[in-house]
Write a protein that holds these residues in place. Structure first.
Motif, mmCIF file in Angstrom:
data_model
loop_
_atom_site.group_PDB
_atom_site.id
_atom_site.type_symbol
_atom_site.label_atom_id
_atom_site.label_comp_id
_atom_site.label_asym_id
_atom_site.label_seq_id
_atom_site.Cartn_x
_atom_site.Cartn_y
_atom_site.Cartn_z
ATOM 1 N N ASP A 1 31.534 13.134 -10.122
ATOM 2 C CA ASP A 1 30.082 12.931 -10.064
ATOM 3 C C ASP A 1 29.398 13.609 -11.246
ATOM 4 O O ASP A 1 28.456 13.067 -11.828
ATOM 5 C CB ASP A 1 29.514 13.483 -8.746
ATOM 6 N N LEU A 2 29.874 14.818 -11.576
ATOM 7 C CA LEU A 2 29.291 15.532 -12.709
ATOM 8 C C LEU A 2 29.565 14.786 -14.017
ATOM 9 O O LEU A 2 28.697 14.700 -14.895
ATOM 10 C CB LEU A 2 29.854 16.950 -12.780
ATOM 11 N N HIS A 3 30.742 14.240 -14.122
ATOM 12 C CA HIS A 3 31.082 13.461 -15.314
ATOM 13 C C HIS A 3 30.187 12.238 -15.424
ATOM 14 O O HIS A 3 29.721 11.867 -16.508
ATOM 15 C CB HIS A 3 32.556 13.050 -15.275
ATOM 16 N N THR A 4 29.928 11.610 -14.288
ATOM 17 C CA THR A 4 29.039 10.450 -14.280
ATOM 18 C C THR A 4 27.609 10.862 -14.635
ATOM 19 O O THR A 4 26.914 10.181 -15.378
ATOM 20 C CB THR A 4 29.043 9.774 -12.892
ATOM 21 N N THR B 1 26.703 18.932 -22.476
ATOM 22 C CA THR B 1 27.551 19.307 -21.367
ATOM 23 C C THR B 1 28.864 19.907 -21.847
ATOM 24 O O THR B 1 29.426 19.496 -22.868
ATOM 25 C CB THR B 1 27.841 18.086 -20.465
ATOM 26 N N ALA B 2 29.357 20.877 -21.098
ATOM 27 C CA ALA B 2 30.661 21.457 -21.409
ATOM 28 C C ALA B 2 31.786 20.586 -20.873
ATOM 29 O O ALA B 2 32.955 20.782 -21.226
ATOM 30 C CB ALA B 2 30.758 22.866 -20.817
ATOM 31 N N ILE B 3 31.454 19.631 -20.018
ATOM 32 C CA ILE B 3 32.486 18.753 -19.452
ATOM 33 C C ILE B 3 32.999 17.840 -20.560
ATOM 34 O O ILE B 3 32.215 17.128 -21.186
ATOM 35 C CB ILE B 3 31.907 17.902 -18.298
ATOM 36 N N SER C 1 27.238 20.776 -3.893
ATOM 37 C CA SER C 1 27.784 20.044 -5.046
ATOM 38 C C SER C 1 27.017 20.383 -6.313
ATOM 39 O O SER C 1 27.603 20.629 -7.361
ATOM 40 C CB SER C 1 27.739 18.537 -4.804
ATOM 41 N N TYR C 2 25.700 20.397 -6.216
ATOM 42 C CA TYR C 2 24.915 20.717 -7.404
ATOM 43 C C TYR C 2 25.179 22.134 -7.893
ATOM 44 O O TYR C 2 25.263 22.389 -9.085
ATOM 45 C CB TYR C 2 23.421 20.485 -7.148
ATOM 46 N N VAL C 3 25.297 23.055 -6.970
ATOM 47 C CA VAL C 3 25.612 24.433 -7.392
ATOM 48 C C VAL C 3 26.974 24.457 -8.082
ATOM 49 O O VAL C 3 27.158 25.137 -9.099
ATOM 50 C CB VAL C 3 25.566 25.392 -6.190
ATOM 51 N N GLU D 1 30.023 23.912 -15.191
ATOM 52 C CA GLU D 1 29.468 23.850 -16.550
ATOM 53 C C GLU D 1 29.501 25.229 -17.202
ATOM 54 O O GLU D 1 29.874 25.375 -18.365
ATOM 55 C CB GLU D 1 28.017 23.331 -16.509
ATOM 56 N N SER D 2 29.112 26.242 -16.454
ATOM 57 C CA SER D 2 29.030 27.601 -17.006
ATOM 58 C C SER D 2 30.411 28.124 -17.360
ATOM 59 O O SER D 2 30.628 28.646 -18.459
ATOM 60 C CB SER D 2 28.354 28.540 -16.006
ATOM 61 N N LEU D 3 31.365 27.983 -16.448
ATOM 62 C CA LEU D 3 32.710 28.506 -16.711
ATOM 63 C C LEU D 3 33.391 27.739 -17.840
ATOM 64 O O LEU D 3 34.080 28.325 -18.682
ATOM 65 C CB LEU D 3 33.571 28.433 -15.441
ATOM 66 N N ALA D 4 33.200 26.415 -17.856
ATOM 67 C CA ALA D 4 33.848 25.612 -18.903
ATOM 68 C C ALA D 4 33.350 26.017 -20.285
ATOM 69 O O ALA D 4 34.103 26.016 -21.260
ATOM 70 C CB ALA D 4 33.594 24.128 -18.657
ATOM 71 N N GLU D 5 32.098 26.392 -20.365
ATOM 72 C CA GLU D 5 31.554 26.835 -21.662
ATOM 73 C C GLU D 5 32.022 28.256 -21.986
ATOM 74 O O GLU D 5 32.522 28.517 -23.082
ATOM 75 C CB GLU D 5 30.026 26.802 -21.626
ATOM 76 N N LEU D 6 31.888 29.151 -21.031
ATOM 77 C CA LEU D 6 32.196 30.560 -21.300
ATOM 78 C C LEU D 6 33.684 30.787 -21.566
ATOM 79 O O LEU D 6 34.063 31.721 -22.255
ATOM 80 C CB LEU D 6 31.736 31.432 -20.128
ATOM 81 N N GLY D 7 34.539 29.936 -20.987
ATOM 82 C CA GLY D 7 35.980 30.127 -21.145
ATOM 83 C C GLY D 7 36.584 29.318 -22.278
ATOM 84 O O GLY D 7 37.810 29.309 -22.465
#
Lengths: 207, 808
Positions: free
Chosen positions: B162-165, B179-181, B385-387, B393-399
């Motif tokens: 869903d986030l990817h969409t 987006t970090a995705i 889901s939104y949280v 998003e936050s972890l994908a960027e920070l890591g």
């Protein structure tokens, strides 16, 4: 009567084939070939370090990945389309990481590859350890890291310490291919221990 | 009649029997189905509970516990050995349409997860693919584990899709934010750890422990110390929590896996650090996400019943102390509640699980805002889901080790560059409560405060409300949202979303100068740990856990020189813990003492190939130390700031890799000259005493840390918090209690055996803390965050000099 017997025989034969197929499938799923030369077990016995290829029983204990035997009945699977091909350079059969250089031939290597790097690593990790442990080391990748204009041969390994029971610690590491020195680690175990007191140290004094 | 196989001889006397047999053969499968259906209809609770066997479920189905036993019975004093069948519901749960407990994940990752009893036992075979077993059996335990894990994985992947969409599905325009995705996350299995199998052991032989092993990609669920039949796998919230760690790992490395990078980032590196605390809070939130209706508590059975270690997720939980409330002025705030165990609130405990409660409580509060009719009016599922979108998003960027932070960014947006990204994540700019709150806030704004895409009951989730909520948790630790990232040339370009300072009522930011040595009369500068047994034990544990690497060959592994005299002696491995003091009137938190190499030397021999060996110390960090007369570099001709690589007023852009720049160890040495002493580099001292380079701690290849070398991995220390007008020891121990230190409070130094006794060293440590007023922002650029390269230097830190003399 004969026909009843013959019919019964057909039914039993069919049943037998079905059962046999289940057992074959089960056998295929259960049977595994261990790449025993990629995992090595190290242990301290009477102050000496002893090494051996890891057995399947040991590898199960540490939850190691095992290579499955090829199925006698080919299984169909969908192809996995890779939209973005993995893009990395190699040199001497090793993947290059770090500051990639176009011409690797004039680069300065600060170490060399020694066959005994795994033994040296195990010695560093086990030699003076008091707590009884078995050490498992698996080679995963060989790389060349380039930094500050110099190159270094490194081995990517998976290291697991197995303590009493199923208690274990595992992590991945980059190790110097000559000295066995650990340069970097990642993917360390996360324990959620309950009511276990944290190890604390009382200072010997102050400055 | 034509004779054939099935022709009947009229003379035979048993045509009816034969016909009957054939009829039976043909009807048997139908009968079985009918029987099963009949069994389903007549599945009942006996006095022994639901009859849970193959006859009572359809193919692929079984039964699992819908929650943990305490919740299902409503009995907080439930004793072990109860009949689990009594807790099962009549309805069946889908498990898997296979003979083994193995799951296939999206994108055809075959066997992405599997469950066995333990590491030694192979998967058991349910030949009819039915998963109904007696509740107290080992098979049931595995089915229960598999069922809950499978649901969680499905939910995680559904949310990711869903986030990817939501981002890449905005065709033809593309994502509305960076987006970090990754765009190609699914074809490259970035939504999992490649094609790895998450092996889960439902009945591990470990006591009072559950464990996630990222290297082996396994989950191990143990049992209670006292009661063998109290299994962690009976508690769904613990299963969700452990998978939460896997979820963190996948999210942190989403970009790294998609790009095929070898090394991975971790959420937490020390026994206690803020990243690890955040990880525990997120894992607790994973449990909240999965329980329905929402249940803001974790571990009532496995952790709470016999160990009194369950954890609440909301302030109105009866376990919490009085005074905590869901009102904004009564939240479980940072840093006040960092050391708070609700089960024993009178005892401060530095532990990632307790510190993590601040994050779990905040995320639950954020979820409830999204659910509230006053804000977004979402269902629980949608709100959680939104949280999760914002967390991922936050972890994908920070890591992100590629240092991009997004497919559309320039390298350096986050974590400096790919060569040094891990150094940033571990040491120079680790994830802490500040950076995580900032990242979450940025993503809440991007997704929920987008007027072009109103997702909050037809409107947006107000930025002021977000900031007030963060502030109520003491997490409004940042001054701007840093949308422009930290890249050298782009990090101060573009719009800068500033925090409304009037929303910062509870969060206190403290100037870094108020962190200092304890100024009280008689107070020591540092605590020393050099007893052989203690240090050996510490090193054993640290190396077995993978936190530290190998000792120098100059230090004997058995540590025979460690003498426990609380002095620094040649040949020792010494642990030190600085006696730091908070001179402010507010709590200081997330104190970090860095002992890794940094840019504080001006090199003189830059005409030669690296490594440079000759140079002088810079004294441009505000404390004017050392003096020019004491050997400091000459900076009189330098601009400030300088654009010339090599100058003291220039900070290396790539952590010392560029020409004329090189990092230097924190420790330097007092060198006696003819008529005076000066401070000089260790290499200079080595030359002055004519020590062979091969006798240096790092060998001849690197003589910069010839005599004092920080043990890599133990080259930083973290203190959870320091109370106002107190030192760390006073903050962590009860009055009258002896001050003890954990691994994460101690920096370990290797002391060369070749140091002449009487040699004095000075180690220039960099320190900072999470609620620091002036550690992270550049007031010259409208309070924008410092660019990443600046964390190679000293300006963003408070310098603490630690001097000691090596004695015999």
């Amino acid at each position: 009567m004969k026909k009843i017997l013959f019919l019964s025989f057909i039914i039993m034969l069919l049943g037998g084939i079905i059962t046999l197929q289940d057992q074959i499938d089960s056998l295929i799923s259960d049977s595994q070939i261990i790449e025993e030369d990629s995992w090595t077990t190290y242990e301290k016995k009477e102050d000496k370090l002893v090494q051996s290829p890891s057995t399947s029983k040991e590898l199960k204990k540490i939850g190691a990945e095992q290579t499955k035997k090829k199925s006698l009945i080919p299984k169909r699977s969908l192809s996995s389309v890779q939209m973005k091909p993995k893009n990395y350079k190699t040199y001497q059969g090793r993947r290059i990481i770090g500051h990639i250089k176009k011409d690797m031939n004039d680069i300065n290597f600060i170490n060399k590859v020694e066959k005994t790097w795994k033994d040296k690593l195990s010695e560093k990790l086990l030699q003076h350890r008091d707590r009884q442990a078995k050490l498992f080391i698996k080679s995963e990748n060989s790389v060349i890291k380039i930094q500050n204009g110099s190159a270094r041969y490194l081995e990517q390994v998976n290291i697991t310490f197995l303590f009493k029971g199923d208690d274990s610690n595992s992590f991945k590491a980059f190790v110097d291919s000559e000295t066995g020195e650990i340069l970097n680690t990642w993917n360390r175990s996360i324990h959620d221990k309950v009511n276990v007191k944290a190890i604390k140290f009382t200072p010997d004094g102050t400055l | 009649m034509k004779k054939g196989f099935f022709s009947f001889n009229k003379k035979k006397k048993q045509p009816a029997s034969l016909a009957g047999l054939m009829l039976l053969t043909l009807l048997l499968p139908l009968l079985e189905s009918c029987l099963t259906n009949t069994a389903e209809k007549s599945t009942r609770r006996s006095q022994q509970g639901v009859i849970n066997n193959s006859n009572t479920v359809a193919t692929g189905f079984g039964r699992i516990l819908q929650d943990n036993p305490i919740i299902l019975t409503g009995n907080p004093n439930l004793n072990p050995g109860f009949n689990i069948d009594m807790l099962l519901q009549l309805d069946q749960d889908f498990i898997v349409n296979d003979q083994f407990l193995s799951k296939t994940c999206i994108n055809n990752i075959a066997s992405c997860m599997s469950v066995t009893a333990d590491q030694n036992t192979p998967q058991f075979n349910s030949s009819d693919a039915k998963w109904a077993y007696p509740g107290n059996s080992l098979e049931f335990l595995q089915v229960n584990t598999f069922g809950h894990l499978s649901k969680t994985i499905d939910r995680f992947h559904e949310d990711l899709q869903d986030l990817h969409t939501l981002t890449w599905g905005n065709i033809p325009f593309g994502p509305t934010y960076n987006t970090a995705i990754p765009e190609f996350i699914f074809p490259n299995n970035g939504h999992w750890m490649g094609t790895s199998n998450l092996k889960t052991f439902a009945n591990c032989d470990v006591i009072n422990d559950a464990r996630f092993d990222p290297a082996a990609f396994t989950i191990c669920l143990g049992r209670d110390l006292e009661f063998d039949d109290v299994k962690f796998a009976q508690d769904n919230t613990v299963i969700y929590h452990e998978f939460g760690h896997a979820l963190n790992m996948i999210a942190m490395n989403m970009r790294n896996n998609t790009l095929g990078l070898i090394e991975k980032s971790d959420l937490g590196y020390l026994f206690y650090d803020e990243a690890g605390s955040i990880g525990e809070g997120l894992a607790d939130y994973a449990s909240y996400m999965m329980t329905y209706p929402q249940r803001p508590h974790i571990g009532e059975w496995a952790l709470g019943r016999f160990n009194l270690q369950s954890r609440p997720l909301r302030e109105d939980d009866p376990l919490h102390v009085a005074g905590l409330d869901t009102e904004d002025d009564s939240r479980l705030s940072y840093p006040q509640y960092l050391l708070y165990d609700p089960n024993q609130p009178e005892k401060p405990i530095e532990d990632v699980h307790y510190a993590g409660q601040i994050i779990s409580h905040f995320l639950v509060a954020l979820t409830e805002d999204f659910m509230s009719s006053s804000y977004c009016g979402m269902t629980q599922k949608l709100a959680t889901s939104y949280v999760m979108y914002m967390v991922v998003e936050s972890l994908a960027e920070l890591g992100d080790i590629s240092a991009l932070g997004s497919d559309n960014n320039t390298v350096g947006y986050v974590n400096l560059n790919q060569v040094h990204a891990l150094e940033w994540i571990k040491n120079n700019k680790p994830i802490n409560f500040r950076s995580f709150s900032q990242a979450i806030a940025k993503n809440v704004n991007r997704i929920m405060n987008d007027f072009g895409n109103p997702r909050c009951a037809g409107g947006v989730y107000n930025k002021d409300r977000l900031e007030r909520l963060l502030d109520s948790y003491g997490l409004l630790l940042f001054k701007n949202y840093n949308e422009d990232g930290n890249q050298e040339f782009l990090g101060h370009v573009g719009g800068n979303n500033l925090v409304n300072d009037t929303n910062r009522l509870k969060t206190v930011l403290i100037p870094k100068d108020l962190l200092m040595y304890d100024p009280n009369s008689g107070a020591s500068k540092a605590f020393i740990i050099d007893g052989r047994s203690n240090v050996k034990s510490a090193y054993d544990n640290l190396s077995a856990s993978g936190q530290v690497g190998s000792l120098s060959s100059q230090i004997e592994a058995d540590l025979p020189f460690n003498n426990g005299n609380a002095r620094v002696s040649p040949g020792e491995l010494v642990g030190i813990s600085l006696n730091l003091y908070n001179d402010s009137n507010s709590e200081m938190a997330g104190i970090q003492i860095l002992a890794n190499d940094w840019d504080h030397v001006k090199w003189d021999d830059t005409a030669l190939p690296k490594p440079y060996k000759k140079g002088k110390l810079c004294n441009t960090f505000g404390d004017n130390f050392p003096l020019s007369s004491e050997g400091a570099a000459d900076t009189s001709a330098e601009a400030n700031p300088s654009l010339n690589a090599g100058d003291c007023n220039y900070i290396t852009r790539d952590n010392g890799d560029q020409l004329n720049e090189q990092l230097a160890p924190v420790c330097f040495v007092e060198i006696s000259e003819a008529s005076a002493t000066k401070w000089g580099l260790q290499e200079e001292f080595r030359e002055s005493i004519a020590l062979e380079p091969s006798n240096c701690l790092s060998g001849s290849s690197d003589t910069r840390d010839c005599f004092i070398r920080m043990l890599k991995g133990a080259d930083q220390a973290i203190y959870s918090k320091i109370n106002p007008k107190a030192n760390y020891g006073q903050s962590i121990a009860l009055p009258g209690q002896t001050i003890n230190f954990s691994f994460s409070n101690i920096i370990f130094m290797e002391i060369s055996p070749w140091i002449p006794p009487g040699t004095t060293f000075n180690c220039r440590f960099r320190t900072r803390f999470s609620n620091c007023e002036d550690c992270y922002n550049n007031d010259n650029f409208s309070k924008d965050d410092h660019l990443d390269y600046e964390f190679s230097g000293g300006e963003a830190f408070k310098l603490i000099n630690f001097q000691f003399t090596v004695i015999d």
